[in-house]
Design a protein around this motif. Sequence first.
Motif, PDB file in Angstrom:
ATOM      1  N   TYR A   5       0.836  -1.197   0.000  1.00 45.85           N
ATOM      2  CA  TYR A   5       0.000   0.000   0.000  1.00 45.85           C
ATOM      3  C   TYR A   5       0.873   1.250   0.000  1.00 45.85           C
ATOM      4  N   SER A   6       0.517   2.194  -0.867  1.00 50.17           N
ATOM      5  CA  SER A   6       1.308   3.428  -0.971  1.00 50.17           C
ATOM      6  C   SER A   6       0.853   4.443   0.073  1.00 50.17           C
ATOM      7  N   TYR A   7       1.777   5.329   0.379  1.00 47.42           N
ATOM      8  CA  TYR A   7       1.475   6.384   1.337  1.00 47.42           C
ATOM      9  C   TYR A   7       2.212   7.660   0.953  1.00 47.42           C
ATOM     10  N   THR A   8       1.728   8.752   1.518  1.00 48.33           N
ATOM     11  CA  THR A   8       2.385  10.038   1.329  1.00 48.33           C
ATOM     12  C   THR A   8       3.184  10.357   2.584  1.00 48.33           C
ATOM     13  N   VAL A   9       4.225  11.144   2.414  1.00 52.45           N
ATOM     14  CA  VAL A   9       5.067  11.573   3.533  1.00 52.45           C
ATOM     15  C   VAL A   9       5.156  13.101   3.479  1.00 52.45           C
ATOM     16  N   GLU A  66       2.546   4.764  -8.055  1.00 55.66           N
ATOM     17  CA  GLU A  66       2.795   5.986  -8.815  1.00 55.66           C
ATOM     18  C   GLU A  66       3.932   6.821  -8.216  1.00 55.66           C
ATOM     19  N   GLY A  67       5.022   6.147  -7.868  1.00 56.71           N
ATOM     20  CA  GLY A  67       6.205   6.831  -7.355  1.00 56.71           C
ATOM     21  C   GLY A  67       6.206   7.099  -5.866  1.00 56.71           C
ATOM     22  N   ARG A  68       5.094   6.819  -5.196  1.00 55.33           N
ATOM     23  CA  ARG A  68       5.038   7.031  -3.743  1.00 55.33           C
ATOM     24  C   ARG A  68       5.694   5.856  -3.028  1.00 55.33           C
ATOM     25  N   PRO A  69       6.144   6.069  -1.774  1.00 56.60           N
ATOM     26  CA  PRO A  69       6.663   4.939  -1.001  1.00 56.60           C
ATOM     27  C   PRO A  69       5.532   3.965  -0.676  1.00 56.60           C
ATOM     28  N   VAL A  70       5.897   2.714  -0.423  1.00 60.99           N
ATOM     29  CA  VAL A  70       4.910   1.688  -0.086  1.00 60.99           C
ATOM     30  C   VAL A  70       5.311   0.976   1.199  1.00 60.99           C
TER      31      VAL A  70
END
Length: 136
Positions: A5-9, A66-70
């Motif tokens: 699962y991707s997340y934003t930081v 889409e380039g975000r960390p997972v």
Amino acid sequence: MNIAYSYTVEPQPEGGYLVQFVDLEEAFTEGETLEQAAFLAAEVLTGVLALRLERGEDVPPPSPAEGRPVAVPDAPVQAALLVRFAQQGKPLSELARAMGTSWPAAQRLTRPGNPTLKQLERAAAALGKRLVLALE
């Protein structure tokens, strides 16, 4: 299927980093460093997904990163999600019949636990899939 699962930081004005999961609005955490934030993200993800599974709630499949960390949940949660996602809306009784087991035994595979490899292989075969293990 990859259960990541991707997340934003977001850096915080007072220091540290806020982590928010894209697909799970209730899943967020923060860490003092990016490394700590990533570690805690995996912990929070595991907890939120396990709770949803235990309650029988819907769990969305992961969106493309889409380039975000997972982050990846722990193995028991991954196993339960893989079985649940592979069912594709079919009734659990159908899985139980295909596995030659009881409904409660099939239900246990869709909840976090410690299934054996043999149980997972049988479930995969019953779902027309193949169990593949990987170390990353």
